[in-house]
Design an enzyme around this catalytic site. Structure first.
Site, mmCIF file in Angstrom:
data_model
loop_
_atom_site.group_PDB
_atom_site.id
_atom_site.type_symbol
_atom_site.label_atom_id
_atom_site.label_comp_id
_atom_site.label_asym_id
_atom_site.label_seq_id
_atom_site.Cartn_x
_atom_site.Cartn_y
_atom_site.Cartn_z
ATOM 1 N N ALA A 18 0.163 -1.155 0.298
ATOM 2 C CA ALA A 18 0.119 -0.152 -0.165
ATOM 3 C C ALA A 18 1.128 1.144 0.376
ATOM 4 O O ALA A 18 0.629 2.115 -0.734
ATOM 5 C CB ALA A 18 -0.808 0.668 1.232
ATOM 6 N N ASN A 106 -6.198 3.637 10.467
ATOM 7 C CA ASN A 106 -5.055 2.152 11.052
ATOM 8 C C ASN A 106 -4.501 2.531 12.532
ATOM 9 O O ASN A 106 -5.151 1.879 13.399
ATOM 10 C CB ASN A 106 -3.897 2.321 10.386
ATOM 11 C CG ASN A 106 -3.784 3.771 10.420
ATOM 12 O OD1 ASN A 106 -3.714 4.833 9.822
ATOM 13 N ND2 ASN A 106 -1.644 3.756 11.126
ATOM 14 N N SER A 154 -3.853 -3.149 0.458
ATOM 15 C CA SER A 154 -3.009 -4.326 0.851
ATOM 16 C C SER A 154 -3.613 -5.196 1.130
ATOM 17 O O SER A 154 -4.453 -5.407 1.550
ATOM 18 C CB SER A 154 -2.370 -3.327 1.942
ATOM 19 O OG SER A 154 -1.683 -4.438 2.856
ATOM 20 N N HIS A 156 -2.181 -8.280 3.173
ATOM 21 C CA HIS A 156 -1.458 -8.616 4.316
ATOM 22 C C HIS A 156 -2.697 -7.954 5.562
ATOM 23 O O HIS A 156 -3.010 -8.783 6.306
ATOM 24 C CB HIS A 156 -0.245 -8.390 4.522
ATOM 25 C CG HIS A 156 0.146 -7.035 5.567
ATOM 26 N ND1 HIS A 156 1.159 -6.528 4.570
ATOM 27 C CD2 HIS A 156 -0.010 -6.829 6.789
ATOM 28 C CE1 HIS A 156 0.740 -5.061 5.570
ATOM 29 N NE2 HIS A 156 0.763 -5.173 6.676
ATOM 30 N N THR A 200 7.916 -6.911 -12.907
ATOM 31 C CA THR A 200 7.711 -8.275 -13.290
ATOM 32 C C THR A 200 6.722 -8.199 -11.795
ATOM 33 O O THR A 200 7.378 -8.040 -10.837
ATOM 34 C CB THR A 200 8.853 -9.422 -12.554
ATOM 35 O OG1 THR A 200 9.174 -9.070 -13.774
ATOM 36 C CG2 THR A 200 8.149 -10.725 -12.877
ATOM 37 N N CYS A 290 4.603 1.561 14.064
ATOM 38 C CA CYS A 290 6.236 2.281 13.419
ATOM 39 C C CYS A 290 6.215 3.345 14.003
ATOM 40 O O CYS A 290 7.696 3.526 14.162
ATOM 41 C CB CYS A 290 6.100 1.991 11.868
ATOM 42 S SG CYS A 290 4.204 2.519 11.125
#
Lengths: 346, 120
Positions: A18, A106, A154, A156, A200, A290
């Site tokens: 994300a 979040n 995202s 996860h 890729t 974080c």
């Protein structure tokens, strides 16, 4: 993945996560719009609007653009974390290139009125991006119904693999033919993903993302009800055993204003760090993982003091959480808060 | 912030937290809420020994562990050996990071003030 957010399959650009999706939307839109009116002041768009409680993956790319000369408005939120729509309307002008407002926060789980925000942006010709990482798969989120131009996702966060995300791009802004109104790629080389994100593809990650999105979509209504009931049980358990506690962010309004699995509370009279260290067997976090040790910028934006922000806990209730888990958490947190308060000389 | 087991066990199961009362009790308090840390040490002196020591603390894990360690060391100590308790010994025993050494200084100072107070 597209079906999870009501998009066409061609409108989803896969990324490394994300953070990259937010960077692509924000910098790509800015770059695209900088070309508008470049030959004269007429039609020039050099302004970006966002909100103080956004994730750093939105605030930081916008801060970089600000250093590069963009004008930026970071709107405050009210005491429960909602953006003031009148202030948003006032901030957006014919010079605004992009408005970015997150769908769900979040840290405090608060849901912003995305449909109304997108309408305000479009009324002045601004593009609209939303960081939908927390909302997608947890609450109804449909890019068509909300009329957003870009939405970051995202894997996860819907129990998929780490290292893969996506950006929904409104098809009109992905067309090579309409190059004047096309999002500008931030990674060039090979022209993958309709030329918007070369490299890729992370095929195993994308397959996992697809399956996770499918499961999240199928289970969303039932899981939201189950998780919401557990969140309320946790809150009731904490309230029954602890006073001097406040819930951060809007909760229990007439309309859905918060992610069902989010609870964020502050405790008076305890040191946040000692609280966290004492909760060795409860998985909670203080602010976003974080940015630990610094008070959460989200809680500060709600008007909390630094001490209150540090003495806050965020509980995430998810697929693996059970009623005994939340009961044990409520008991442990209450015990620790009581012990720390009892230990305090003030 | 990473803490030693010595700190973690003192935070999770604090020993000697509490208050003492009586005319033979000396109290030392250091720090303010505005600074984020308040340490209070209390001692009960019986002749030339500290019979009991208790602490109260508002602050981080290192502050809790430092106050608890100071109380533990003081309890049972002779008054004239209590002076050998230094912040360096607290830092060493608890393996505190240098940026947390100030709470060890606060706890030791609170202990010294408590002994001074009990001498008056």
């Amino acid at each position: 993945v597209a079906a999870l957010v009501g998009a066409g399959s061609k409108d989803v650009i896969f990324t490394s996560g994300a953070t990259e999706a937010n960077n692509l939307a924000i910098k790509g839109a800015a770059k695209a719009r900088a070309a508008e009116g470049a030959d004269g002041a007429e039609g020039k768009r050099d302004h970006i609007v966002t909100v103080a409680t956004e994730h750093k993956a939105v605030l930081d790319p916008i801060a970089r653009l600000e250093k590069e000369g963009w004008r930026v408005t970071v709107l405050p939120v009210n005491g429960v974390g909602l953006v003031d729509m009148a202030a948003l309307e006032a901030a957006i002008s014919e010079r605004t290139a992009l408005v970015s407002v997150m769908a769900a926060n979040n840290e405090i789980g608060v849901l912003q009125p995305i449909k109304d925000a997108a309408a305000l942006a479009h009324a002045k010709g601004a593009w609209f991006h939303t960081d939908a990482v927390q909302a997608a798969g947890k609450v109804p989120f449909d890019v068509e119904q909300l009329d957003v131009d870009f939405a970051s996702l995202s894997a996860h966060k819907v129990y998929g693999p780490k290292g893969v995300g996506a950006l929904y791009v409104r098809s009109a802004f992905a067309k090579a033919s309409a190059d004047q109104r096309r999002l500008v790629a931030q990674i060039d080389g090979g022209g993958h993903e309709r030329g918007l994100r070369s490299g890729t593809l992370n095929v195993p990650g994308i397959v996992g993302f697809g399956r996770a999105a499918e499961l999240a979509r199928a289970e969303m209504a039932a899981e939201a009800a189950r998780v919401g009931a557990l969140r309320d049980r946790l809150l009731a358990g904490l309230k029954a055993k602890t006073d001097g506690m406040r819930v951060n962010g809007a909760i229990h309004e007439a309309t859905l204003v918060r992610l069902p699995g989010n609870l964020n509370v502050s405790f008076d009279g305890v040191d946040g760090e000692a609280l966290l260290v004492s909760l060795d067997d409860v998985a909670v976090s203080s602010g976003a993982a974080c940015t630990q040790a610094e008070p959460s910028h989200v809680l500060i934006a709600l008007g909390l003091t630094k001490e209150q922000a540090l003495a806050s806990l965020r509980f995430g209730i998810g697929r693996g959480t059970t009623a005994p888990d939340v009961d044990a958490a409520a008991m442990k947190v209450s015990d620790v808060v009581a012990r720390l308060r009892q230990m305090s000389p003030v | 912030m990473r803490y030693s087991e010595e700190v973690l066990s003192r935070v999770r199961e604090p020993q000697r937290a509490g208050t003492l009362s009586g005319s033979d009790v000396g109290t030392g308090e250091v720090g303010t809420l505005d600074e984020g840390t308040v340490v209070r040490i209390q001692v009960r002196k019986v002749r030339d020994r500290i019979a009991e020591a208790r602490f109260k603390v508002f602050g981080c894990s290192a502050a809790i562990a430092s106050a608890s360690l100071v109380a533990e060391w003081l309890e049972g100590a002779a008054i004239d050996e209590a002076g050998t308790l230094t912040p360096e010994r607290v830092v060493q025993k608890l393996e505190l990071a240098p940026e947390r050494a100030y709470v060890a200084r606060m706890a030791v100072e609170a202990g010294r003030k408590a002994i001074d107070d009990s001498n008056h």
